[in-house]
Write a protein that holds these residues in place. Structure first.
Motif, mmCIF file in Angstrom:
data_model
loop_
_atom_site.group_PDB
_atom_site.id
_atom_site.type_symbol
_atom_site.label_atom_id
_atom_site.label_comp_id
_atom_site.label_asym_id
_atom_site.label_seq_id
_atom_site.Cartn_x
_atom_site.Cartn_y
_atom_site.Cartn_z
ATOM 1 N N ALA A 117 0.809 -1.217 0.000
ATOM 2 C CA ALA A 117 0.000 0.000 0.000
ATOM 3 C C ALA A 117 0.840 1.264 0.000
ATOM 4 C CB ALA A 117 -0.934 -0.004 1.211
ATOM 5 N N HIS A 118 2.107 1.185 0.377
ATOM 6 C CA HIS A 118 2.961 2.371 0.476
ATOM 7 C C HIS A 118 3.965 2.449 -0.669
ATOM 8 C CE1 HIS A 118 1.419 3.489 4.423
ATOM 9 N NE2 HIS A 118 1.478 2.204 4.733
ATOM 10 N N THR A 119 3.670 1.712 -1.756
ATOM 11 C CA THR A 119 4.567 1.733 -2.905
ATOM 12 C C THR A 119 3.762 1.975 -4.168
ATOM 13 O OG1 THR A 119 4.393 -0.625 -3.452
ATOM 14 C CG2 THR A 119 5.973 -0.013 -1.730
ATOM 15 N N ARG A 120 4.477 2.079 -5.289
ATOM 16 C CA ARG A 120 3.801 2.249 -6.579
ATOM 17 C C ARG A 120 3.037 0.992 -6.990
ATOM 18 N NH1 ARG A 120 8.418 3.669 -10.494
ATOM 19 N NH2 ARG A 120 9.122 4.780 -8.629
ATOM 20 N N LEU A 121 3.225 -0.096 -6.242
ATOM 21 C CA LEU A 121 2.495 -1.340 -6.533
ATOM 22 C C LEU A 121 1.167 -1.408 -5.783
ATOM 23 C CD1 LEU A 121 5.487 -3.849 -6.279
ATOM 24 C CD2 LEU A 121 4.593 -2.727 -8.323
ATOM 25 N N ARG A 122 0.682 -0.272 -5.296
ATOM 26 C CA ARG A 122 -0.506 -0.245 -4.459
ATOM 27 C C ARG A 122 -1.712 -1.001 -5.037
ATOM 28 N NH1 ARG A 122 -0.569 4.847 -3.402
ATOM 29 N NH2 ARG A 122 -2.094 5.561 -4.915
ATOM 30 N N PRO A 123 -2.002 -0.913 -6.333
ATOM 31 C CA PRO A 123 -3.166 -1.659 -6.846
ATOM 32 C C PRO A 123 -3.090 -3.165 -6.605
ATOM 33 C CG PRO A 123 -2.482 -0.008 -8.444
ATOM 34 C CD PRO A 123 -1.428 -0.026 -7.377
ATOM 35 N N LEU A 124 -1.863 -3.711 -6.535
ATOM 36 C CA LEU A 124 -1.738 -5.148 -6.307
ATOM 37 C C LEU A 124 -2.175 -5.547 -4.901
ATOM 38 C CD1 LEU A 124 1.575 -6.208 -8.089
ATOM 39 C CD2 LEU A 124 -0.779 -6.586 -8.816
ATOM 40 N N ALA A 125 -2.251 -4.575 -3.991
ATOM 41 C CA ALA A 125 -2.684 -4.892 -2.634
ATOM 42 C C ALA A 125 -4.086 -5.496 -2.637
ATOM 43 C CB ALA A 125 -2.648 -3.633 -1.765
ATOM 44 N N HIS A 126 -4.901 -5.061 -3.580
ATOM 45 C CA HIS A 126 -6.271 -5.586 -3.635
ATOM 46 C C HIS A 126 -6.315 -7.031 -4.111
ATOM 47 C CE1 HIS A 126 -8.040 -1.730 -2.689
ATOM 48 N NE2 HIS A 126 -7.296 -1.145 -3.607
ATOM 49 N N ALA A 127 -5.278 -7.470 -4.852
ATOM 50 C CA ALA A 127 -5.236 -8.855 -5.317
ATOM 51 C C ALA A 127 -5.010 -9.833 -4.173
ATOM 52 C CB ALA A 127 -4.153 -9.022 -6.378
ATOM 53 N N VAL A 128 -4.560 -9.307 -3.037
ATOM 54 C CA VAL A 128 -4.317 -10.176 -1.885
ATOM 55 C C VAL A 128 -5.611 -10.823 -1.404
ATOM 56 C CG1 VAL A 128 -3.568 -10.196 0.530
ATOM 57 C CG2 VAL A 128 -2.299 -8.847 -1.169
ATOM 58 N N VAL A 129 -6.719 -10.093 -1.473
ATOM 59 C CA VAL A 129 -7.977 -10.563 -0.877
ATOM 60 C C VAL A 129 -8.469 -11.872 -1.497
ATOM 61 C CG1 VAL A 129 -10.398 -10.003 -0.441
ATOM 62 C CG2 VAL A 129 -8.639 -8.254 -0.132
ATOM 63 N N PRO A 130 -8.650 -11.971 -2.824
ATOM 64 C CA PRO A 130 -9.132 -13.256 -3.365
ATOM 65 C C PRO A 130 -8.155 -14.402 -3.157
ATOM 66 C CG PRO A 130 -8.555 -11.742 -5.143
ATOM 67 C CD PRO A 130 -8.531 -10.945 -3.889
ATOM 68 N N LEU A 131 -6.855 -14.093 -3.187
ATOM 69 C CA LEU A 131 -5.868 -15.152 -2.930
ATOM 70 C C LEU A 131 -5.993 -15.669 -1.503
ATOM 71 C CD1 LEU A 131 -2.750 -13.508 -4.614
ATOM 72 C CD2 LEU A 131 -4.123 -15.390 -5.537
ATOM 73 N N ALA A 132 -6.117 -14.734 -0.558
ATOM 74 C CA ALA A 132 -6.245 -15.129 0.843
ATOM 75 C C ALA A 132 -7.543 -15.882 1.085
ATOM 76 C CB ALA A 132 -6.175 -13.890 1.733
ATOM 77 N N TRP A 133 -8.602 -15.527 0.352
ATOM 78 C CA TRP A 133 -9.867 -16.222 0.538
ATOM 79 C C TRP A 133 -9.766 -17.685 0.115
ATOM 80 C CZ3 TRP A 133 -13.746 -12.617 2.177
ATOM 81 C CH2 TRP A 133 -14.902 -13.243 2.679
ATOM 82 N N VAL A 134 -9.089 -17.938 -0.985
ATOM 83 C CA VAL A 134 -8.887 -19.322 -1.434
ATOM 84 C C VAL A 134 -8.129 -20.117 -0.380
ATOM 85 C CG1 VAL A 134 -7.693 -20.758 -3.133
ATOM 86 C CG2 VAL A 134 -9.002 -18.767 -3.895
ATOM 87 N N LEU A 135 -7.074 -19.527 0.171
ATOM 88 C CA LEU A 135 -6.268 -20.236 1.167
ATOM 89 C C LEU A 135 -7.029 -20.423 2.468
ATOM 90 C CD1 LEU A 135 -2.781 -18.617 0.554
ATOM 91 C CD2 LEU A 135 -3.623 -20.836 -0.206
ATOM 92 N N GLN A 136 -7.845 -19.445 2.836
ATOM 93 C CA GLN A 136 -8.659 -19.582 4.047
ATOM 94 C C GLN A 136 -9.626 -20.752 3.910
ATOM 95 O OE1 GLN A 136 -12.614 -19.471 5.159
ATOM 96 N NE2 GLN A 136 -12.237 -17.768 3.782
ATOM 97 N N GLU A 137 -10.270 -20.883 2.767
ATOM 98 C CA GLU A 137 -11.204 -21.996 2.580
ATOM 99 C C GLU A 137 -10.464 -23.325 2.535
ATOM 100 O OE1 GLU A 137 -15.006 -19.858 0.389
ATOM 101 O OE2 GLU A 137 -13.755 -21.238 -0.757
#
Length: 563
Positions: A117-137
């Motif tokens: 979130a504190h870098t120019r890669l900020r948009p990729l932070a949102h990609a964390v959510v679906p990945l984490a959801w798969v691993l949580q399930e």
């Protein structure tokens, strides 16, 4: 004034935390309404969007609490059937355990998102959510005691335009698609809100705002949109095949004398109901089907040991003149009992068998019985633990004048386990086959459990490209096509015997070929995002430090006022 100089008061911080938790709880309730019997499938991505909005930019502790609030708001109503006859404690305990996985997911998400979130890669932070959801399930579907993979995002999508994506990504891929859409919805709404607020601020100040985005951000944003919309596009462009040879199948929903934990207190009556239903069907339709399917617990009297039960089963088989797949409880091995599918052929007294590979903890066996007895004496309702089968089952069904096909049995909650369903489907090899889901829902009364399980079978039909004969002792039961559709389904606690013509197929879908790859890919991607985020943050810090040293004190002071 710098952002760091704006320190909220403790009172404001508490209000913010409360609002975050309320929004998270609402997100959980919204997600619950995506599942049967509410069936508002589009609320699943809405629920993800609300949870993402509640947790983005938060510290891991508040994110974890928000995840717990979401989990309780989601699982308490969705799993309410689990306590219908055993009391509130098991229901609340199960719901809380499942909610803890959501809490852990949100904490991990906050940790991984923070450096991005504190870098120019900020948009990729949102990609964390679906990945984490798969691993949580995946985590709650495998731990503890083999896990409990019920109420996954994928299983809310049987009527969704996204459902065909299960052929490509399986249940994990479908969950990723739902969560990605939710994140995209969050980002879209947040962007609109920010622009509206910025425009109003500009009007008040009478100046034009300037915003300089790093060059990489539009590209990364496009990648995020593609990740979210590609599964939807693929699903919309896909028509799951329903071709194949049609075979005649009869399922019998015999019903029980009464719902509840003691549904089988009249075990003989339950067996008789299924025998009589089969005999009546033979009279109604003289042309014998290729196969008859009875549900789980159709015979809780061991027909391999009890001569009367064996005679009744044999009467049904010889009258209907067709092979019979029935669910039975067998005595043994040793001190155990077995939840089994028995496959009888006309003219043969020795059935083939499949033993359930994943007995349900606290329902079919009690782990650490003496310990858990301290919390509830209901554990002693399970007087003998069920044995665990060690292999998938598949039975060859002969068809007069035609090539045989195979029926692949799955017992009750096994339908929710990816690896069991995949291994069972592939067990028949290149032979034409159908799936049979044999279940008993009598212990859950008039609740949503039966409909939730039927929805899971619909997703499995799409995922594996197979017809499914879903049959319950008390309903709901029905024939499911390989595209997840069905013509009709039975009502709860109503006797029924229905003929159908499902297709038998040999296809191996992309989801079957990939197996657990989606979970592995999600784990690797999440680790990569964390590593890249930390690396980029350190690099940006070095660049900023170098720029500050070169600019001198005046420039340094001027930089400090930039938000």
């Amino acid at each position: 004034m710098s952002y760091r100089g704006v320190v909220p008061t403790s009172s404001r911080s508490r209000v913010t935390s409360v609002l975050v938790l309320v929004l998270a709880a609402v997100s959980g309730l919204a997600t619950a309404y995506a599942f049967p019997t509410h069936d508002v499938w589009w609320l699943a991505p809405v629920g993800v969007a609300l949870l993402s909005a509640a947790t983005v930019g938060r510290g891991w502790r508040l994110a974890a609490l928000a995840g717990l609030a979401h989990g309780l708001g989601f699982f308490l109503p969705t799993l309410s059937w689990s306590g219908i006859y055993v009391g509130n404690l098991p229901w609340i305990a199960l719901s809380t355990l499942e909610a803890l996985y959501i809490a852990a997911m949100c904490a991990v998400t906050a940790v991984v998102q923070r450096p991005l979130a504190h870098t120019r890669l900020r948009p990729l932070a949102h990609a964390v959510v679906p990945l984490a959801w798969v691993l949580q399930e995946w985590a709650r579907g495998t731990t503890p005691f083999g896990g409990f993979p019920w109420a996954r995002l994928a299983f809310s999508q049987a009527d969704s335009p996204l459902a065909p994506f299960a052929r490509f990504g399986g249940a994990p891929g479908l969950t990723f698609a739902v969560a990605a859409l939710g994140v995209l919805l969050h980002v879209a709404v947040a962007t609109v809100v920010r622009r509206v607020l910025a425009a109003r601020s500009t009007q008040r100040q009478g100046s034009s705002p300037t915003a300089v985005l790093p060059a990489a951000q539009p590209v990364l944003g496009a990648v995020l949109v593609a990740l979210a919309l590609a599964p939807l596009g693929l699903a919309l462009a896909t028509t799951p095949p329903t071709d194949g040879r049609r075979v005649s199948v009869l399922f019998v929903q015999g019903n029980v004398p009464k719902p509840g934990l003691d549904f089988n207190s009249e075990r003989r009556k339950v067996l008789d109901n299924h025998v009589q239903g089969t005999l009546a069907a033979a009279t109604r339709n003289p042309e014998p089907p290729s196969l008859v399917v009875w549900p789980e617990n159709a015979s809780d009297i061991d027909p391999l040991r009890n001569l009367d039960a064996a005679a009744d089963v044999r009467l049904a088989v010889e009258t209907i003149k067709a092979p019979l797949l029935l669910g039975a409880v067998l005595i043994g091995p040793g001190e155990y009992v077995s939840n089994a599918s028995l496959f009888y052929l006309p003219g043969s007294n020795e059935p083939q068998r499949y033993v359930k590979q994943h007995p349900v903890p606290f329902a079919e066996y009690i782990p650490y019985r003496s310990f858990f007895r301290n919390f509830s004496d209901k554990v002693d309702l399970v007087t003998r633990d069920f044995a665990k089968g060690d292999r998938a089952g598949a039975f060859e069904v002969p068809v007069k004048g035609q090539d045989p096909y195979w029926v692949v049995p799955t017992i009750c909650f096994e339908v929710a386990y990816d690896d069991l369903m995949r291994d069972s489907t592939l067990q028949a090899g290149k032979q034409e086959n159908i799936l049979a889901v044999q279940t008993n829902n009598a212990t859950f009364g008039y609740t949503a459990e039966s409909e939730q399980q039927f929805a899971i079978s619909r997703i499995r039909a799409i995922e594996h490209g197979r017809s499914v004969v879903h049959v319950s002792t008390v309903g709901v039961s029905g024939f499911i096509n390989p595209d997840g559709t069905y013509v009709d389904k039975t009502a709860l606690f109503t006797p029924a015997a229905e003929f159908g013509s499902p297709v038998v197929r040999t296809e191996v879908t992309i989801a079957d070929r990939l197996g657990p790859v989606p979970e592995y890919a999600a784990a690797l991607a999440l680790v990569a995002l964390l590593a890249v985020g930390r690396w980029q943050r350190r690099r940006d810090a070095r660049v900023d430090a170098a720029a500050t040293d070169a600019a001198g004190p005046a420039e340094s002071r001027r930089d400090s006022v930039v938000v």
